[in-house]
Write a protein that holds these residues in place. Structure first.
Motif, PDB file in Angstrom:
ATOM      1  N   VAL A  42      45.524  61.233  84.280  1.00 35.25           N
ATOM      2  CA  VAL A  42      44.269  60.482  84.244  1.00 35.25           C
ATOM      3  C   VAL A  42      44.432  59.231  83.377  1.00 35.25           C
ATOM      4  O   VAL A  42      43.997  58.142  83.754  1.00 35.25           O
ATOM      5  CB  VAL A  42      43.112  61.371  83.731  1.00 35.25           C
ATOM      6  CG1 VAL A  42      41.875  60.548  83.431  1.00 35.25           C
ATOM      7  CG2 VAL A  42      42.804  62.462  84.744  1.00 35.25           C
ATOM      8  N   ILE A  43      45.057  59.371  82.217  1.00 41.44           N
ATOM      9  CA  ILE A  43      45.268  58.226  81.328  1.00 41.44           C
ATOM     10  C   ILE A  43      46.148  57.174  81.995  1.00 41.44           C
ATOM     11  O   ILE A  43      45.866  55.970  81.920  1.00 41.44           O
ATOM     12  CB  ILE A  43      45.884  58.691  79.986  1.00 41.44           C
ATOM     13  CG1 ILE A  43      44.839  59.463  79.188  1.00 41.44           C
ATOM     14  CG2 ILE A  43      46.399  57.506  79.177  1.00 41.44           C
ATOM     15  CD1 ILE A  43      45.404  60.174  77.960  1.00 41.44           C
ATOM     16  N   GLU A  44      47.222  57.604  82.650  1.00 41.20           N
ATOM     17  CA  GLU A  44      48.093  56.653  83.339  1.00 41.20           C
ATOM     18  C   GLU A  44      47.335  55.921  84.445  1.00 41.20           C
ATOM     19  O   GLU A  44      47.498  54.719  84.619  1.00 41.20           O
ATOM     20  CB  GLU A  44      49.311  57.365  83.921  1.00 41.20           C
ATOM     21  CG  GLU A  44      50.329  57.748  82.881  1.00 41.20           C
ATOM     22  CD  GLU A  44      51.612  58.286  83.494  1.00 41.20           C
ATOM     23  OE1 GLU A  44      51.760  58.262  84.736  1.00 41.20           O
ATOM     24  OE2 GLU A  44      52.468  58.727  82.714  1.00 41.20           O
ATOM     25  N   GLN A  99      49.179  52.032  82.715  1.00 37.40           N
ATOM     26  CA  GLN A  99      50.388  52.068  81.915  1.00 37.40           C
ATOM     27  C   GLN A  99      50.949  53.493  81.901  1.00 37.40           C
ATOM     28  O   GLN A  99      50.203  54.464  81.998  1.00 37.40           O
ATOM     29  CB  GLN A  99      50.104  51.672  80.460  1.00 37.40           C
ATOM     30  CG  GLN A  99      49.587  50.274  80.282  1.00 37.40           C
ATOM     31  CD  GLN A  99      49.243  49.982  78.813  1.00 37.40           C
ATOM     32  OE1 GLN A  99      48.921  50.905  78.072  1.00 37.40           O
ATOM     33  NE2 GLN A  99      49.336  48.747  78.439  1.00 37.40           N
ATOM     34  N   GLY A 100      52.250  53.561  81.716  1.00 35.57           N
ATOM     35  CA  GLY A 100      52.876  54.873  81.552  1.00 35.57           C
ATOM     36  C   GLY A 100      52.616  55.400  80.162  1.00 35.57           C
ATOM     37  O   GLY A 100      52.122  54.684  79.281  1.00 35.57           O
ATOM     38  N   VAL A 101      52.988  56.628  79.924  1.00 36.18           N
ATOM     39  CA  VAL A 101      52.746  57.269  78.636  1.00 36.18           C
ATOM     40  C   VAL A 101      53.497  56.544  77.530  1.00 36.18           C
ATOM     41  O   VAL A 101      52.946  56.312  76.453  1.00 36.18           O
ATOM     42  CB  VAL A 101      53.138  58.754  78.670  1.00 36.18           C
ATOM     43  CG1 VAL A 101      53.035  59.384  77.300  1.00 36.18           C
ATOM     44  CG2 VAL A 101      52.276  59.516  79.648  1.00 36.18           C
ATOM     45  N   LEU A 102      54.735  56.170  77.763  1.00 33.33           N
ATOM     46  CA  LEU A 102      55.508  55.487  76.723  1.00 33.33           C
ATOM     47  C   LEU A 102      54.906  54.132  76.377  1.00 33.33           C
ATOM     48  O   LEU A 102      54.859  53.761  75.203  1.00 33.33           O
ATOM     49  CB  LEU A 102      56.965  55.337  77.147  1.00 33.33           C
ATOM     50  CG  LEU A 102      57.755  56.649  77.287  1.00 33.33           C
ATOM     51  CD1 LEU A 102      59.166  56.368  77.768  1.00 33.33           C
ATOM     52  CD2 LEU A 102      57.766  57.406  75.983  1.00 33.33           C
ATOM     53  N   LEU A 128      51.753  54.679  74.318  1.00 35.62           N
ATOM     54  CA  LEU A 128      52.043  55.047  72.945  1.00 35.62           C
ATOM     55  C   LEU A 128      52.744  53.920  72.176  1.00 35.62           C
ATOM     56  O   LEU A 128      52.981  54.047  70.983  1.00 35.62           O
ATOM     57  CB  LEU A 128      52.926  56.310  72.898  1.00 35.62           C
ATOM     58  CG  LEU A 128      52.260  57.596  73.395  1.00 35.62           C
ATOM     59  CD1 LEU A 128      53.283  58.719  73.473  1.00 35.62           C
ATOM     60  CD2 LEU A 128      51.109  57.972  72.497  1.00 35.62           C
ATOM     61  N   GLY A 129      53.087  52.845  72.888  1.00 38.45           N
ATOM     62  CA  GLY A 129      53.756  51.711  72.242  1.00 38.45           C
ATOM     63  C   GLY A 129      55.246  51.894  72.086  1.00 38.45           C
ATOM     64  O   GLY A 129      55.874  51.255  71.255  1.00 38.45           O
ATOM     65  N   LEU A 130      55.843  52.778  72.873  1.00 42.37           N
ATOM     66  CA  LEU A 130      57.270  53.041  72.774  1.00 42.37           C
ATOM     67  C   LEU A 130      58.079  52.444  73.918  1.00 42.37           C
ATOM     68  O   LEU A 130      59.304  52.519  73.902  1.00 42.37           O
ATOM     69  CB  LEU A 130      57.521  54.565  72.735  1.00 42.37           C
ATOM     70  CG  LEU A 130      56.871  55.299  71.580  1.00 42.37           C
ATOM     71  CD1 LEU A 130      57.058  56.805  71.753  1.00 42.37           C
ATOM     72  CD2 LEU A 130      57.431  54.842  70.258  1.00 42.37           C
ATOM     73  N   GLY A 131      57.421  51.871  74.909  1.00 49.55           N
ATOM     74  CA  GLY A 131      58.175  51.406  76.070  1.00 49.55           C
ATOM     75  C   GLY A 131      57.962  49.991  76.448  1.00 49.55           C
ATOM     76  O   GLY A 131      57.265  49.173  76.034  1.00 49.55           O
TER      77      GLY A 131
END
Length: 56
Positions: free
Chosen positions: A40-42, A47-50, A53-56
């Motif tokens: 749902v968030i994606e 955006q993807g999960v990474l 979260l600011g990792l990708g």
């Protein structure tokens, strides 16, 4: 000589901690909810999960 078979089955208590049927069921349900929320968030953010979260 023959041995007699027990007539009563012992009643075992459910373990208080560790692997039990209840704990495994609860963990599985939590994992399914987490996975669904991730999808749902994606979808909502695009955006993807990474990335989210600011990792990708």
């Amino acid at each position: 000589m023959t041995q007699s078979q027990p007539t009563v089955t012992p009643k075992l208590e459910e373990p208080k901690f560790g692997f039990s049927e209840y704990a495994e069921r609860l963990n599985g349900r939590a994992a399914m909810i987490g996975f669904a929320l991730t999808l749902v968030i994606e979808y909502a953010t695009g955006q993807g999960v990474l990335e989210w979260l600011g990792l990708g």
